[in-house]
Design an enzyme around this catalytic site. Structure first.
Site, PDB file in Angstrom:
ATOM      1  N   CYS A 185      -2.234   8.538   3.267  1.00  0.00           N
ATOM      2  CA  CYS A 185      -2.167   8.403   1.758  1.00  0.00           C
ATOM      3  C   CYS A 185      -3.649   8.689   1.209  1.00  0.00           C
ATOM      4  O   CYS A 185      -3.642   8.679   0.000  1.00  0.00           O
ATOM      5  CB  CYS A 185      -1.364   7.110   1.404  1.00  0.00           C
ATOM      6  SG  CYS A 185      -2.034   5.532   2.338  1.00  0.00           S
ATOM      7  N   GLU A 193       0.736  -1.249  -0.021  1.00  0.00           N
ATOM      8  CA  GLU A 193      -0.108  -0.032  -0.099  1.00  0.00           C
ATOM      9  C   GLU A 193       0.848   1.207  -0.032  1.00  0.00           C
ATOM     10  O   GLU A 193       1.540   1.418   1.030  1.00  0.00           O
ATOM     11  CB  GLU A 193      -0.690   0.032   1.072  1.00  0.00           C
ATOM     12  CG  GLU A 193      -2.039   0.820   1.177  1.00  0.00           C
ATOM     13  CD  GLU A 193      -2.005   2.049   1.704  1.00  0.00           C
ATOM     14  OE1 GLU A 193      -0.960   2.885   1.374  1.00  0.00           O
ATOM     15  OE2 GLU A 193      -3.088   2.643   2.188  1.00  0.00           O
TER      16      GLU A 193
END
Length: 279
Positions: free
Chosen positions: A81, A47
């Site tokens: 993020c 990720e």
């Protein structure tokens, strides 16, 4: 095991007994892990970074959009993020929306995280990170961006690495501030004329983690949800996933995913046994 990523990380990713390497981190770190894991064909679940666009249509609930986008931008000082990293606003409401957005960003309360005043935002994680954010804003200004709110470090505290919530206009699609992840409380804003233009601008990026659209028109929402090249699209809400969902990026935002049923399956191996029985 304890130690730095370069030491412990390499040992784990190159080990033949490691079944899967899972990382939440930068694109650079993900690339290094893939290189190391290739030695033993070890599975990776990555990720990585994001550059989430937020599309605001003329028929959107503007107050809801402003609150959701700012909340998404300042959570953990923009060091998530998922955070909204760029905003595309339909030209007919641009001026009104920008005024509302500027007021909301100006009202963000920045304080020491250990204070009793329940601040909206606190410091960045390190000197390197606040230096990076500052350098990106200064470079954007040299390229022609205009600072509407913030744009400098906060010096009202004796410790910590604080940067003001920052709103930028007069930005262009090819600017670094639009294309590269800031990972800080900086929000560039651009206009768009049609929804298809906004989708094309959103997709014009090497990242593909999260995105959002603000509209009261169901057809627009469904069209954008289908065409946006991102693992997640949020509709009329803040950028943040539910644990029962599947959190996964496209393009350089990663491989595999986390959360929910499909996230659990990342850690499983499938085995088939064929047994032939004869009486």
């Amino acid at each position: 095991m304890l130690g730095t990523g370069g030491v412990v990380g390499n040992a784990l990713t190159k080990s033949p007994i490691t079944g899967i390497v899972s990382l939440t981190g930068s694109v650079f770190a993900g690339q290094k892990i893939m290189e190391a894991a290739a030695q033993n064909i070890t599975k990776v679940s990555l990720e990585l970074g994001g550059k989430a666009p937020a599309i605001v249509c003329a028929d959107a609930n503007l107050e809801l959009a402003v609150n959701a986008i700012v909340s998404s931008k300042v959570i953990y000082s923009g060091q998530v993020c998922n955070c909204a990293e760029r905003v595309y606003v339909e030209d007919s409401i641009y001026d009104k929306f920008l005024d509302m957005l500027a007021q909301k960003m100006s009202d963000v309360k920045v304080e020491d995280a250990f204070s009793n005043n329940n601040p909206d935002m606190s410091a960045l994680v390190s000197k390197d990170q606040v230096d990076k954010v500052s350098e990106m804003v200064e470079f954007a200004k040299k390229e022609g961006a205009e600072v509407v709110v913030g744009g400098t470090r906060s010096n009202q505290f004796n410790k910590g690495y604080f940067y003001q919530p920052t709103l930028l206009t007069n930005v262009k699609q090819d600017m670094q501030i639009i294309q590269e992840e800031v990972f800080g409380p900086v929000l560039p804003v651009m206009k768009f004329g049609s929804l298809d233009e906004a989708i094309a601008l959103s997709n014009d990026c090497e990242y593909g983690l999260t995105s959002s659209i603000f509209s009261e028109n169901f057809n627009k929402v469904m069209h954008a949800s289908q065409e946006l090249q991102f693992g997640e699209t949020y509709v009329n809400r803040e950028h943040f996933e539910a644990i029962q969902g599947f959190h996964a990026g496209w393009k350089k935002s990663g491989l595999g995913g986390a959360d929910g049923k499909h996230g659990m399956e990342e850690y499983l191996q499938t085995k088939v046994v064929y047994a032939q029985y004869r009486s």
